[in-house]
Design an enzyme around this catalytic site. Structure first.
Site, short mmCIF file in Angstrom:
data_model
loop_
_atom_site.label_atom_id
_atom_site.label_comp_id
_atom_site.label_asym_id
_atom_site.label_seq_id
_atom_site.Cartn_x
_atom_site.Cartn_y
_atom_site.Cartn_z
N PHE A 60 0.57 -1.01 0.03
CA PHE A 60 -0.32 -0.49 -0.02
C PHE A 60 1.22 0.94 0.32
O PHE A 60 0.32 2.59 0.07
CB PHE A 60 -0.54 -0.31 1.39
CG PHE A 60 -1.94 -0.81 1.17
CD1 PHE A 60 -3.31 -1.30 0.49
CD2 PHE A 60 -1.74 -2.23 3.03
CE1 PHE A 60 -3.69 -2.36 0.49
CE2 PHE A 60 -2.55 -3.55 1.86
CZ PHE A 60 -3.19 -3.28 1.46
N LEU A 61 2.33 1.68 -0.28
CA LEU A 61 2.93 2.44 -0.31
C LEU A 61 2.88 2.65 -1.41
O LEU A 61 2.03 3.15 -2.30
CB LEU A 61 4.44 1.66 -0.76
CG LEU A 61 5.17 1.28 -1.85
CD1 LEU A 61 5.25 2.31 -3.12
CD2 LEU A 61 6.73 0.76 -1.67
N ARG A 62 3.23 4.66 -0.40
CA ARG A 62 2.53 5.58 -1.64
C ARG A 62 4.07 6.12 -2.22
O ARG A 62 4.95 6.36 -1.63
CB ARG A 62 1.87 7.03 -1.08
CG ARG A 62 0.42 6.51 -0.38
CD ARG A 62 0.52 8.06 0.94
NE ARG A 62 1.06 7.53 1.96
CZ ARG A 62 1.07 8.29 3.00
NH1 ARG A 62 0.43 9.22 3.45
NH2 ARG A 62 2.21 8.02 3.37
N LEU A 79 -8.87 14.37 0.23
CA LEU A 79 -10.97 15.17 -0.04
C LEU A 79 -10.05 16.52 -0.65
O LEU A 79 -11.03 17.44 -0.61
CB LEU A 79 -11.20 15.45 1.28
CG LEU A 79 -12.66 14.18 1.09
CD1 LEU A 79 -14.01 15.12 2.38
CD2 LEU A 79 -13.12 14.29 -0.51
N CYS A 99 -0.85 3.95 -10.65
CA CYS A 99 -2.30 3.12 -9.66
C CYS A 99 -3.11 3.38 -10.55
O CYS A 99 -4.34 2.39 -10.69
CB CYS A 99 -1.38 3.72 -8.30
SG CYS A 99 0.60 2.72 -7.81
C1 UGA Z 1 -1.18 5.12 -4.51
C2 UGA Z 1 -2.37 4.58 -2.47
O1 UGA Z 1 -2.30 5.91 -2.73
C3 UGA Z 1 -1.24 3.59 -2.70
O2 UGA Z 1 -1.67 3.15 -1.64
C4 UGA Z 1 -1.11 2.26 -3.39
O3 UGA Z 1 0.09 1.41 -3.08
C5 UGA Z 1 -0.60 3.08 -4.83
O4 UGA Z 1 -1.20 3.21 -5.41
C6 UGA Z 1 -0.40 2.05 -5.68
O5 UGA Z 1 -0.80 1.38 -5.50
O6 UGA Z 1 0.63 1.26 -5.70
P1 UGA Z 1 -0.21 6.92 -5.36
O7 UGA Z 1 0.42 6.40 -7.02
O8 UGA Z 1 1.39 6.74 -5.04
O9 UGA Z 1 0.06 5.43 -4.71
O10 UGA Z 1 -0.79 8.20 -5.26
P2 UGA Z 1 -1.36 8.82 -3.96
O11 UGA Z 1 -0.62 9.51 -3.04
O12 UGA Z 1 -2.61 7.57 -4.25
O13 UGA Z 1 -2.47 10.13 -5.24
C7 UGA Z 1 -2.75 9.64 -5.92
C8 UGA Z 1 -3.19 11.13 -7.39
O14 UGA Z 1 -4.15 11.26 -6.20
C9 UGA Z 1 -2.38 11.81 -7.16
O15 UGA Z 1 -2.50 12.71 -8.80
C10 UGA Z 1 -2.54 12.80 -6.59
O16 UGA Z 1 -2.59 14.53 -6.81
C11 UGA Z 1 -3.92 12.98 -6.24
N1 UGA Z 1 -4.84 13.47 -5.39
C12 UGA Z 1 -4.47 12.65 -3.86
C13 UGA Z 1 -5.96 14.22 -5.01
O17 UGA Z 1 -6.50 14.66 -6.23
N2 UGA Z 1 -5.93 14.04 -4.70
C14 UGA Z 1 -6.32 14.24 -3.15
O18 UGA Z 1 -6.26 14.38 -2.18
C15 UGA Z 1 -5.46 12.86 -3.23
#
Ligand code: UGA
Length: 441
Positions: free
Chosen positions: A152-154, A256, A266
């Site tokens: 689940f890493l980000r 949010l 992802c």
């Molecule tokens: C995501 C998940 O958060 C991880 O838990 C998971 O392990 C990972 O995919 C994966 O499947 O490997 P990640 O892709 O690194 O992680 O990025 P996130 O932090 O989830 O952000 C994803 C996107 O959503 C980004 O473009 C971010 O800018 C956007 N975002 C995030 C928003 O537009 N609003 C938010 O409130 C949060």
């Protein structure tokens, strides 16, 4: 005494996992078909930007417990094998492409000892663990134990998330459950010792946990972005709305943040792959809402293109647009399905001259979007711009002095695609600030 383990596939997931496992005391060999990548990793150089990873690789190498190679035979003596190969969206549809994963399983199979455990970490369509087991057992001419242990890493927090995860999920086969759990407890002795909760489930559920989690996160983001659209029509403020609903602990404020929406390697491909798999299972309708999640998400990109066009008088022909950010999120140089880069390319196709800045992702962006102009400073990107688009929320953009920027642009109009700039400060410096889901001043 640590375990001898292999990590097959050293992309974002595998490189981080390999380094962290070595730091936790295990003896790790990372295997990748890309020899140049293996050589770089062995030198302690991550093939991508991830805060703390270079340092972790160097520290792990210093312990003598971490090596990298492109020779799969090096995995032969290991008692645990982690499959960390990518499962991107297929070229011709929504489904995940498991070709690389299955190829890795086939390549590994002849070298797996009879007592070893194969642990899948890649995000996969439900049912893949069984397919991996079947393929490997067939290849070896004997049983192979396969568990599924989603990650689940980000990106941007990868080391911390690996060493201090919210939870560990062990997906094990009933026939070998206690032996598999014992091995995984040894693998994660450090994390479990630090109090991390572990959940033991069947493999099917483990595979589903991962795609369900990412689907929920994507849904949260698209929910708030749908609210942003309503706020735009009604004159409300989506940030205040998110703050207010987020105070309810049943809702929660995280994920949010309304704006340009989600991208990366992802969330977008996982919701699409989940939809495709649900169709195959005959329950496509149950996940119909994910189509809306995807649509709302992509719609925000169109909205920013429209805003930029209207700021430029209805046509982008000859307009100069500055784009701040190319990566799909801050603290990453990953441009896979990056909303920022997508918007920049669309504006270019509509006739704008686009100059983009990103603290880390420029080299990657240039490789896929050579038609854009690149600047090595935000100020340079903004010079003579008719509109400035803030599309990836790197902290350094919040620290920019709007008065400095106002002096170099052609027109002081900024579109905050992430709703994090201090609009009052920018307005005080003479800027018109537009954002997504907030009233323009
Ligand atoms: C995501 C998940 O958060 C991880 O838990 C998971 O392990 C990972 O995919 C994966 O499947 O490997 P990640 O892709 O690194 O992680 O990025 P996130 O932090 O989830 O952000 C994803 C996107 O959503 C980004 O473009 C971010 O800018 C956007 N975002 C995030 C928003 O537009 N609003 C938010 O409130 C949060």
């Amino acid at each position: 005494m640590g375990l001898a383990m292999s990590v097959i596939g050293t992309g974002y997931l595998g490189a981080v996992h390999a380094a962290c496992m070595a730091l936790e005391g295990h003896d790790v060999v990372g295997v990748d078909t890309d020899e140049a990548r293996a050589v770089a990793l062995a030198r302690g150089e991550a093939p991508f930007y991830e805060p703390g990873l270079d340092e972790a690789l160097v520290a792990a190498r210093g312990t003598g417990r971490l090596r990298f190679t492109s020779d799969i035979r090096a995995a032969g003596d290991c008692t645990v094998h982690f499959l960390c190969v990518g499962t991107p969206q297929s070229r011709d549809g929504l489904a995940a492409d498991t070709t690389y994963l299955m190829a890795a399983a086939h390549a590994l199979a002849p070298h797996v000892r009879g007592d070893a455990l194969v642990v899948g970490k890649s995000t996969v369509p439900v049912g893949t663990s069984g397919a991996v087991e079947l393929a490997m057992s067939g290849e070896r001419g004997g049983g192979v134990r396969v568990a599924w242990n989603p990650e689940f890493l980000r990106e941007g927090f990868a080391i911390r998330d690996t060493l201090h995860p919210d939870r560990l999920v062990y997906g094990v086969d009933a026939a070998s459950a206690s032996a598999d759990v014992a091995v995984l407890d040894e693998v994660y002795a450090g994390q479990v010792g630090r109090g991390v909760q572990r959940l033991v489930v069947d493999r099917t559920t483990a595979e589903l946990v991962k795609v369900a989690a990412n689907s929920f996160l994507a849904t949260k983001i698209s929910f708030i972005n749908a609210m942003a659209q309503v706020c735009e029509a009604a004159g409300g403020d989506v940030v205040a709305l998110a703050d207010a609903i987020g105070m309810d602990p049943r809702i929660g404020r995280s994920f949010l943040n309304a704006g340009l929406g989600f991208g990366g390697g992802c969330l977008p491909k996982d919701i699409r792959a989940f939809l495709a798999r649900a169709e195959e299972l005959g329950v496509g309708e149950a996940l119909d809402f994910l189509r809306a999640v995807d649509r709302v998400n992509l719609g925000r990109r169109t909205r920013v293109v429209e805003l930029a066009t209207s700021v430029c008088g209805g046509s982008l022909e000859g307009a100069r647009v500055a784009v701040l950010g190319a990566a799909f999120k801050p603290d990453s140089d990953d441009i896979r399905d990056s909303p920022a880069l997508d918007v920049a390319q669309r504006l270019h196709r509509l006739g704008a001259s686009v100059t983009i800045h990103d603290p880390k992702a420029t080299h990657r962006a240039k490789a896929v979007a050579p038609e854009l102009n690149y600047s090595d400073s935000a100020l340079g990107a903004c010079t003579d711009a008719d509109v400035v688009l803030h599309l990836t929320e790197w902290p350094e953009y919040r620290a920019l002095d709007p008065a400095d920027l106002a002096r170099v642009v052609r027109a002081a109009v900024v579109v905050d695609g992430r709703n994090v700039l201090d609009a009052a400060r920018w307005r005080a410096a003479g800027w018109t600030c537009l954002s997504l889901g907030r009233p323009a001043a």
